[in-house]
Design a protein around this motif. Sequence first.
Motif, mmCIF file in Angstrom:
data_model
loop_
_atom_site.group_PDB
_atom_site.id
_atom_site.type_symbol
_atom_site.label_atom_id
_atom_site.label_comp_id
_atom_site.label_asym_id
_atom_site.label_seq_id
_atom_site.Cartn_x
_atom_site.Cartn_y
_atom_site.Cartn_z
ATOM 1 N N MET A 1 30.599 52.034 58.594
ATOM 2 C CA MET A 1 31.483 51.572 59.492
ATOM 3 C C MET A 1 31.022 50.532 60.047
ATOM 4 N N GLN A 2 32.249 49.653 60.567
ATOM 5 C CA GLN A 2 32.221 48.229 60.964
ATOM 6 C C GLN A 2 32.757 48.494 62.377
ATOM 7 N N GLN B 1 45.727 36.972 53.695
ATOM 8 C CA GLN B 1 44.572 37.528 51.916
ATOM 9 C C GLN B 1 44.810 38.225 53.215
ATOM 10 N N ASP B 2 43.429 38.381 54.089
ATOM 11 C CA ASP B 2 43.122 39.786 54.516
ATOM 12 C C ASP B 2 44.018 40.335 56.075
ATOM 13 N N ASN C 1 35.416 39.042 65.168
ATOM 14 C CA ASN C 1 34.557 37.784 64.631
ATOM 15 C C ASN C 1 36.048 37.748 63.517
ATOM 16 N N GLY C 2 36.800 37.811 63.415
ATOM 17 C CA GLY C 2 37.849 38.055 62.577
ATOM 18 C C GLY C 2 38.082 38.496 61.533
ATOM 19 N N THR C 3 37.270 39.469 61.584
ATOM 20 C CA THR C 3 36.906 40.073 59.879
ATOM 21 C C THR C 3 37.900 41.374 60.251
ATOM 22 N N VAL C 4 38.169 41.735 58.865
ATOM 23 C CA VAL C 4 39.054 43.419 58.468
ATOM 24 C C VAL C 4 38.909 44.083 57.944
ATOM 25 N N ASP D 1 34.637 44.318 53.775
ATOM 26 C CA ASP D 1 36.075 44.451 53.223
ATOM 27 C C ASP D 1 36.201 43.184 52.214
ATOM 28 N N GLY D 2 35.586 42.847 51.872
ATOM 29 C CA GLY D 2 35.734 41.861 50.123
ATOM 30 C C GLY D 2 36.127 39.752 50.690
#
Length: 544
Positions: A1-2, A22-23, A38-41, A153-154
């Motif tokens: 889990m992130q 895209q996210d 950090n902006g990741t989804v 998440d790619g």
Amino acid sequence: MQTDTTRENPQAIAPQTGVTQQDLSATAPGQLRVIKRNGTVVPYTDDKITVAITKAFLAVEGGTAAASSRIHDTVARLTEQVTATFKRRMPSGGTIHIEEIQDQVELALMRAGEQKVARDYVIYRNDRSKERAGRTAEAPVQAHPSIRISLNDGSFAPLDMGRLNTIITEACEGLAEVDANLIQNETLKNLYDGVAMKDVNTALVMTARTLVEREPNYSFVTARLLMDTLRAEGLGFLGVAESATHHEMVDLYAKALPAYVAKGIEFELLNPVLAEFDLEKLGKAINHERDQQFTYLGLQTLYDRYFIHKDGVRFELPQIFFMRVAMGLAIEEKAREDRAIEFYNLLSSFDYMSSTPTLFNAGTLRPQLSSCYLTTVPDDLSGIYHAIHDNAMLSKFAGGLGNDWTPVRALGSYIKGTNGKSQGVVPFLKVVNDTAVAVNQGGKRKGAVCAYLETWHMDIEEFIELRKNTGDDRRRTQELNKDNWIPDLFMKRVFDDGKWTLFSPSEVPDLHDLTGKAFEERYEYYEALTEYPGKVKLFKTIQA
């Protein structure tokens, strides 16, 4: 889990600069996603919300709260409330920022009347926010010009060369004849655009490992690079940090210890009594510098066999491992924190090392600490299989076994209960052998069993041939160790090139308990009886 729903947010190795279209469009219908700082989804799950609320309660009520059913029930209820809030707001799915989740945690605590816990949670969030601001100012990302890291998440993020350099430099600190630049350059040759983060860590370890033959100190470097992977795995699972450098562990070990104890108790892997220790005092006693003492093989062995894990994820770090063992050894002591610290200092400094069963089991729910168990197998079917059952249960928790089989009657001996003849010791030893294979010390290492037989036993010749590669496989035991007890009288006969007589213990039951002169006199008495027909029915005379 992130999802970063814990009360910590250490610097990531490859932070994003923003959320892309895209996210956001990747959000599946009905699925909640979380935007990290950090902006990741990433997908929304509630396990780290549970960890965050639990840590807030522990901070206010102390380590003993980890074993409280009231706390567990309250945390579960509050977590469910937070999740339900977002599902009501976004029944078709959507994205939530990490700060929104933490706001809801605060609100849920206040509504539940847990003002002290909510206040501590607010203060902690504020402190972590200041830390993040400081880290951002001090350590901007130094992106590699052509290599990006693929995230879970790619999405992609630049490889942070600054942190990579920090990890390698730390690994080489204080070691002669090692070259940090060589490790970095060789590692980069093995990376490519889109490489996974775990593969970056693997490349670091493998690069340093290939240099061990050139200079033995690279074994320490390899271990320290491996530690970076272990820290990310353990601290991330505990909700303490996503990653950490060696020097950051000076504070993080103390924070990780109570989280580790709480998790271990929750998963029914640790003794709940550990939560009653003064974990703050023990955490301050942990010396993170001792992580630097490991060679690669030593650390890898600990990781593979010794560290406690849940579903394959190791959440026990080296110094926490030694402290867990020390706490387990000190449970019954009067000043147990002081004794635990003494034990910890002995173990973690390598001045003394406990045996494997102690390292496996101390502080757990089944603290079998002894290494070896010696038993005598009786001469009856029920007793024989009871002894085999004991072998299985002791081996399950890492005990080594020694079985004295001398009292069991030999091949061809009379069995009164069935009016038949015995098959001797060997068929039972085949069962013991297969039991050792099946119950392989809890799946951690091979079972260890040794069978003992005295030299005068009628089955001694077959016993000696148990591990031959030829013959009837049903009378072979390739995994079983064997030991032959030899009396002084036998060696005297060997030196004199004399005769030696074999007996079945069912006819000479007292020989097994005799030694020295008493054994010689009784043995020679039975030998004399063989001259009289019918006095000793089963015996065999051979050259010693």
